[in-house]
Scaffold this active site. Structure first.
Site, PDB file in Angstrom:
ATOM      1  N   ARG A 225       0.558  -1.287   0.145  1.00 33.20           N
ATOM      2  CA  ARG A 225      -0.021   0.109   0.200  1.00 33.20           C
ATOM      3  C   ARG A 225       0.879   1.145   0.298  1.00 33.20           C
ATOM      4  O   ARG A 225       2.215   0.873   0.644  1.00 33.20           O
ATOM      5  CB  ARG A 225      -1.064  -0.409   1.079  1.00 33.20           C
ATOM      6  CG  ARG A 225      -1.956  -1.319   0.999  1.00 33.20           C
ATOM      7  CD  ARG A 225      -3.457  -0.836   0.289  1.00 33.20           C
ATOM      8  NE  ARG A 225      -4.383  -1.030  -0.418  1.00 33.20           N
ATOM      9  CZ  ARG A 225      -4.281  -1.958  -0.941  1.00 33.20           C
ATOM     10  NH1 ARG A 225      -3.697  -2.857  -1.717  1.00 33.20           N
ATOM     11  NH2 ARG A 225      -6.197  -3.115  -0.877  1.00 33.20           N
ATOM     12  N   HIS A 273      -1.224   0.874  -9.933  1.00 34.98           N
ATOM     13  CA  HIS A 273      -1.477  -0.863  -8.791  1.00 34.98           C
ATOM     14  C   HIS A 273      -2.208  -2.051 -10.041  1.00 34.98           C
ATOM     15  O   HIS A 273      -3.028  -1.794  -9.352  1.00 34.98           O
ATOM     16  CB  HIS A 273      -3.289   0.141  -8.374  1.00 34.98           C
ATOM     17  CG  HIS A 273      -3.578  -0.544  -6.974  1.00 34.98           C
ATOM     18  ND1 HIS A 273      -3.400  -0.569  -5.773  1.00 34.98           N
ATOM     19  CD2 HIS A 273      -3.453  -1.892  -7.025  1.00 34.98           C
ATOM     20  CE1 HIS A 273      -4.105  -0.923  -4.773  1.00 34.98           C
ATOM     21  NE2 HIS A 273      -4.182  -2.362  -5.699  1.00 34.98           N
TER      22      HIS A 273
HETATM   23  P1  NDP Z   1      -1.480 -11.603   4.596  1.00 33.65           P
HETATM   24  O1  NDP Z   1      -1.729 -11.163   5.377  1.00 33.65           O
HETATM   25  O2  NDP Z   1      -1.781 -12.997   4.316  1.00 33.65           O
HETATM   26  O3  NDP Z   1      -0.182 -11.550   4.537  1.00 33.65           O
HETATM   27  C1  NDP Z   1       0.216  -9.753   5.339  1.00 33.65           C
HETATM   28  C2  NDP Z   1       2.208 -10.114   5.476  1.00 33.65           C
HETATM   29  O4  NDP Z   1       1.888  -8.650   6.648  1.00 33.65           O
HETATM   30  C3  NDP Z   1       2.298 -10.943   7.010  1.00 33.65           C
HETATM   31  O5  NDP Z   1       3.379 -11.532   6.611  1.00 33.65           O
HETATM   32  C4  NDP Z   1       1.734 -10.185   8.244  1.00 33.65           C
HETATM   33  O6  NDP Z   1       2.919 -10.816   9.450  1.00 33.65           O
HETATM   34  C5  NDP Z   1       3.211  -9.252   7.929  1.00 33.65           C
HETATM   35  N1  NDP Z   1       2.694  -7.943   8.899  1.00 33.65           N
HETATM   36  C6  NDP Z   1       1.482  -7.235   8.417  1.00 33.65           C
HETATM   37  N2  NDP Z   1       1.709  -6.414   9.799  1.00 33.65           N
HETATM   38  C7  NDP Z   1       2.823  -6.568  10.086  1.00 33.65           C
HETATM   39  C8  NDP Z   1       4.317  -5.781  11.149  1.00 33.65           C
HETATM   40  N3  NDP Z   1       3.326  -4.604  11.967  1.00 33.65           N
HETATM   41  N4  NDP Z   1       5.125  -6.075  10.822  1.00 33.65           N
HETATM   42  C9  NDP Z   1       5.804  -6.928  10.661  1.00 33.65           C
HETATM   43  N5  NDP Z   1       5.324  -7.544   8.924  1.00 33.65           N
HETATM   44  C10 NDP Z   1       3.245  -7.574   9.264  1.00 33.65           C
HETATM   45  O7  NDP Z   1      -1.788 -10.510   3.401  1.00 33.65           O
HETATM   46  P2  NDP Z   1      -1.517 -10.891   1.157  1.00 33.65           P
HETATM   47  O8  NDP Z   1       0.250 -11.365   1.487  1.00 33.65           O
HETATM   48  O9  NDP Z   1      -2.701 -11.200   0.972  1.00 33.65           O
HETATM   49  O10 NDP Z   1      -1.552  -9.775   1.028  1.00 33.65           O
HETATM   50  C11 NDP Z   1      -0.352  -8.165   1.379  1.00 33.65           C
HETATM   51  C12 NDP Z   1      -1.148  -6.799   0.959  1.00 33.65           C
HETATM   52  O11 NDP Z   1      -0.952  -6.659  -0.600  1.00 33.65           O
HETATM   53  C13 NDP Z   1      -2.673  -7.249   1.104  1.00 33.65           C
HETATM   54  O12 NDP Z   1      -2.771  -6.063   2.412  1.00 33.65           O
HETATM   55  C14 NDP Z   1      -2.667  -5.509   0.275  1.00 33.65           C
HETATM   56  O13 NDP Z   1      -1.656  -4.281   0.882  1.00 33.65           O
HETATM   57  C15 NDP Z   1      -1.494  -5.444  -0.702  1.00 33.65           C
HETATM   58  N6  NDP Z   1      -2.203  -5.872  -2.176  1.00 33.65           N
HETATM   59  C16 NDP Z   1      -1.704  -5.566  -3.505  1.00 33.65           C
HETATM   60  C17 NDP Z   1      -2.145  -5.226  -4.233  1.00 33.65           C
HETATM   61  C18 NDP Z   1      -1.609  -4.623  -5.370  1.00 33.65           C
HETATM   62  O14 NDP Z   1      -2.116  -4.937  -6.315  1.00 33.65           O
HETATM   63  N7  NDP Z   1      -0.199  -3.735  -5.744  1.00 33.65           N
HETATM   64  C19 NDP Z   1      -3.776  -6.469  -4.828  1.00 33.65           C
HETATM   65  C20 NDP Z   1      -3.643  -6.988  -3.228  1.00 33.65           C
HETATM   66  C21 NDP Z   1      -2.707  -7.498  -2.395  1.00 33.65           C
HETATM   67  P3  NDP Z   1       2.786 -12.614   9.505  1.00 33.65           P
HETATM   68  O15 NDP Z   1       2.610 -13.316   9.552  1.00 33.65           O
HETATM   69  O16 NDP Z   1       3.219 -12.911  11.104  1.00 33.65           O
HETATM   70  O17 NDP Z   1       0.768 -12.679  10.296  1.00 33.65           O
HETATM   71  C1  OXD Z   2      -6.474  -6.079  -3.099  1.00 34.83           C
HETATM   72  C2  OXD Z   2      -5.878  -5.001  -4.498  1.00 34.83           C
HETATM   73  O1  OXD Z   2      -5.826  -5.109  -1.777  1.00 34.83           O
HETATM   74  O2  OXD Z   2      -6.459  -4.326  -5.172  1.00 34.83           O
HETATM   75  O3  OXD Z   2      -6.603  -6.514  -3.584  1.00 34.83           O
HETATM   76  O4  OXD Z   2      -4.732  -3.939  -3.917  1.00 34.83           O
END
Ligand code: NDP
Ligand code: OXD
Length: 310
Positions: A225, A273
């Site tokens: 993000r 994006h």
């Molecule tokens: P997940 O919930 O599966 O993974 C999130 C990861 O972030 C986990 O490993 C989590 O740690 C880690 N995390 C969260 N908070 C912290 C913190 N404070 N410190 C360290 N690590 C942290 O999410 P996804 O992999 O499915 O998606 C990740 C993000 O990608 C989404 O939230 C979205 O914002 C973004 N996204 C972007 C897209 C794009 O097109 N650019 C499309 C889809 C998603 P832990 O393993 O310990 O829980």
């Molecule tokens: C999502 C994105 O979070 O599109 O799925 O960024």
């Protein structure tokens, strides 16, 4: 069963969601926001819904977020506190993230930009091969999408690492966890790829101190993000030559305003994006399967922990 669809970002897309859910959930009555929204539904299927939705419609069973990131949804003050929120998990996005990350890493490691510039200038300009063992790739995040990136990068032999909130053992990657490990993680990351959600704990995480902790010449890739990055600090770190490049797919303001300095910065590559787009057919199939599981009284994965914000 009554279902509300409130995916109002683009009406052509809302029509596609509607057709997909109507085919997958033939027993459901699917209402469209704002057109025929009733005062109460069993489930809501939403993407960036207006605040008004939860003021006007009571959702009884669950709210499905038609995306992986829930930051926009959790920011809505009318979101009911007692209804589970379920997010998309992969649904065809993981392979896209893997493609994007591999493209960014190989583009840097194989000096693709140098050779494009050299060809344009008519220069035969071979570079020495980079030392792969010194080219650490660090992924901020170890979740669904980060794991796909690790799997895709593994065959190339880069030293891989992940950084997450809790300790996560992902085959082929060194695991770092929590704020105390962040500095050491960054220090070994010649490329740092952010795949974190936007939460209270992650907003502004990539700031001047984080950039300074990266090795000289490092390349930052943000796929999570936009608000993970302190924009002015990124530009300053690029301008003083400490960072080599930034590849950005997500921004604080989207679409990126035409006057934004990122557009014309020579050290920044921008995509709009698109690193992983939501695929309607895959996403609707996942949501419909979870909705049916809830109807049978079964548990589902992807339920958002609101205390963590993801
Ligand atoms: P997940 O919930 O599966 O993974 C999130 C990861 O972030 C986990 O490993 C989590 O740690 C880690 N995390 C969260 N908070 C912290 C913190 N404070 N410190 C360290 N690590 C942290 O999410 P996804 O992999 O499915 O998606 C990740 C993000 O990608 C989404 O939230 C979205 O914002 C973004 N996204 C972007 C897209 C794009 O097109 N650019 C499309 C889809 C998603 P832990 O393993 O310990 O829980
Ligand atoms: C999502 C994105 O979070 O599109 O799925 O960024």
């Amino acid at each position: 069963m009554n279902v509300l669809l409130a995916a109002t970002e683009r009406s052509d897309r809302a029509d596609r969601w509607h057709r997909a859910f109507a085919a997958l959930l033939p027993d459901a009555r699917i209402h469209r926001w704002p057109g025929d929204a009733p005062s109460e539904v069993d489930y809501a299927l939403v993407w960036k819904p207006p605040t008004e939705v939860f003021r006007r419609v009571r959702v009884r069973r669950a709210i499905f977020n038609l995306g992986a990131g829930v930051d926009a949804l959790l920011a809505i003050e009318t979101l009911p506190a007692d209804v589970p929120v379920v997010r998309l998990e992969d649904a065809g996005m993981a392979v896209q993230m893997a493609e994007y990350a591999v493209l960014a890493v190989l583009r840097e490691f194989r000096d693709a930009d140098h050779y494009v510039r050299a060809q344009r200038a008519g220069h035969w300009s071979p570079l020495d091969r980079r030392d792969k063992s010194a080219f650490g790739v660090g992924i901020l995040g170890a979740g669904v999408l980060a794991q796909a990136v690790v799997r895709a990068l593994s065959p190339f032999g880069f030293p891989l690492a992940t950084w997450s909130r809790s300790a996560r053992a992902i085959p082929g990657a060194e695991a770092f966890a929590g704020p105390p490990a962040l500095r050491a993680f960054l220090a070994r990351s010649r490329m740092a790829i952010a795949l974190l959600p936007s939460t209270e704990a992650t907003r502004g995480l990539l700031d001047a101190a984080a950039f300074a902790a990266l090795p000289a010449g490092a390349h930052v890739v943000n796929l999570g993000r936009g608000d993970l990055v302190v924009e002015a600090d990124l530009v300053a770190a690029l301008d003083r030559g400490h960072l080599g490049h930034a590849t950005l797919d997500v921004f604080r303001d989207e679409p990126l305003p035409p006057s934004h300095p990122f557009w014309h910065h020579s050290g920044i590559t921008i995509t709009p994006h698109v690193s992983a787009v939501t695929l309607v057919a895959e996403a609707a199939a996942q949501v419909a399967a979870k909705l049916r599981a809830l109807e049978r009284g079964m548990p589902v994965t992807g339920v958002v922990d609101r205390s963590k914000g993801y």
